[in-house]
Design an enzyme around this catalytic site. Structure first.
Site, short mmCIF file in Angstrom:
data_model
loop_
_atom_site.label_atom_id
_atom_site.label_comp_id
_atom_site.label_asym_id
_atom_site.label_seq_id
_atom_site.Cartn_x
_atom_site.Cartn_y
_atom_site.Cartn_z
N CYS A 6 15.91 64.86 35.58
CA CYS A 6 15.12 63.64 35.83
C CYS A 6 15.42 63.20 37.26
CB CYS A 6 15.42 62.56 34.80
SG CYS A 6 17.12 61.95 34.80
N ASN A 64 19.56 61.19 36.84
CA ASN A 64 20.56 61.81 35.94
C ASN A 64 21.49 60.76 35.31
OD1 ASN A 64 23.23 64.31 36.06
ND2 ASN A 64 21.65 64.08 34.53
N CYS A 123 19.73 58.21 33.04
CA CYS A 123 19.02 57.69 31.86
C CYS A 123 18.43 58.82 31.01
CB CYS A 123 17.90 56.71 32.27
SG CYS A 123 18.49 55.21 33.08
N ARG A 124 17.34 59.44 31.48
CA ARG A 124 16.62 60.40 30.63
C ARG A 124 17.33 61.73 30.47
NH1 ARG A 124 11.32 60.06 34.12
NH2 ARG A 124 12.98 59.74 35.64
N SER A 125 17.74 62.37 31.58
CA SER A 125 18.25 63.74 31.41
C SER A 125 19.63 63.83 30.75
CB SER A 125 18.20 64.53 32.73
OG SER A 125 18.98 63.95 33.73
N ASP A 177 10.04 56.89 32.98
CA ASP A 177 11.29 56.39 33.56
C ASP A 177 11.59 55.00 32.99
OD1 ASP A 177 13.28 55.41 35.18
OD2 ASP A 177 12.31 55.97 37.06
P1 4NP Z 1 16.54 58.53 35.24
O1 4NP Z 1 16.29 56.99 35.58
O2 4NP Z 1 15.75 59.32 36.27
O3 4NP Z 1 15.98 58.68 33.88
O4 4NP Z 1 18.04 58.75 35.34
C1 4NP Z 1 16.48 56.46 36.86
C2 4NP Z 1 17.75 56.10 37.26
C3 4NP Z 1 17.94 55.54 38.51
C4 4NP Z 1 16.88 55.35 39.34
C5 4NP Z 1 15.60 55.71 38.95
C6 4NP Z 1 15.41 56.27 37.71
N1 4NP Z 1 17.08 54.74 40.62
O5 4NP Z 1 16.08 54.49 41.32
O6 4NP Z 1 18.22 54.50 41.01
#
Ligand code: 4NP
Length: 169
Positions: free
Chosen positions: A15, A18, A20-22, A139
């Site tokens: 993702c 790294n 939240c989702r992955s 996201d």
């Molecule tokens: P992820 O979520 O891609 O599912 O881990 C996010 C975590 C952090 C950010 C964006 C999406 N960020 O912009 O910091």
């Protein structure tokens, strides 16, 4: 269970952050493949570098835990060029992640004329899932509790769909 010879032996879930989702997908995929009797290396990474070394987002940890998944020990890392030779299959949580992965793969191919090993196949995580096919795992970073629950539902569904796709009929 009989598994197709074409099934990958290693899968990387990717993702943006790294956190939240992955990482959630890493644990769900690991549990589901183990239950299915698949011996598969599973890991996760982010295309971005902001959260390298961080634990998963506390909201992701809480929602994972209440659904039976412990992601508290996972540590965020960024995708590397080596991932494209160390994994058979790299699954992107959303279309932007897939575009970013394809750019890295293209640059590796452009700089290494004769590659010793084929590079990982890239696909969208929802690709094999009849319920969510072609959709992003949205996201949840700016979202609410429902968004984090939705991430888990989609990841459970699409992980199971990949496993189904690797079973011999
Ligand atoms: P992820 O979520 O891609 O599912 O881990 C996010 C975590 C952090 C950010 C964006 C999406 N960020 O912009 O910091």
């Amino acid at each position: 269970m009989l598994i197709k010879a074409s099934a990958p032996s290693s899968v990387l879930l990717v993702c943006l952050g790294n956190i939240c989702r992955s990482p959630t997908a890493e644990e769900i995929f690991r549990q589901q493949t183990a239950i299915a009797g698949l011996d598969m290396k599973v890991d996760s990474a982010g295309t971005g570098d902001w959260h390298i070394g961080h634990s998963p987002d506390i909201r992701a940890q809480r929602h994972a835990k209440s659904n039976g998944y412990n992601i508290s020990k996972l540590i965020a890392r960024q995708v590397t060029n080596d991932d494209f030779t160390n994994f058979d299959l790299i699954l992107a949580m959303d279309a932007q992640n897939l575009t970013d992965l394809q750019l890295i793969k293209d640059s590796i191919e452009a700089s290494n004329g004769a590659l010793k090993k084929p590079l990982a196949r890239l696909a969208l995580f929802s690709e094999e899932d009849p319920t969510y096919s072609g959709d992003d795992v949205p996201d949840p970073y700016q979202g609410n509790a429902d968004d984090f629950e939705e991430v888990i539902r989609r990841i459970e569904s699409s992980s199971q769909a990949w496993i189904e796709s690797w079973k011999t009929s």
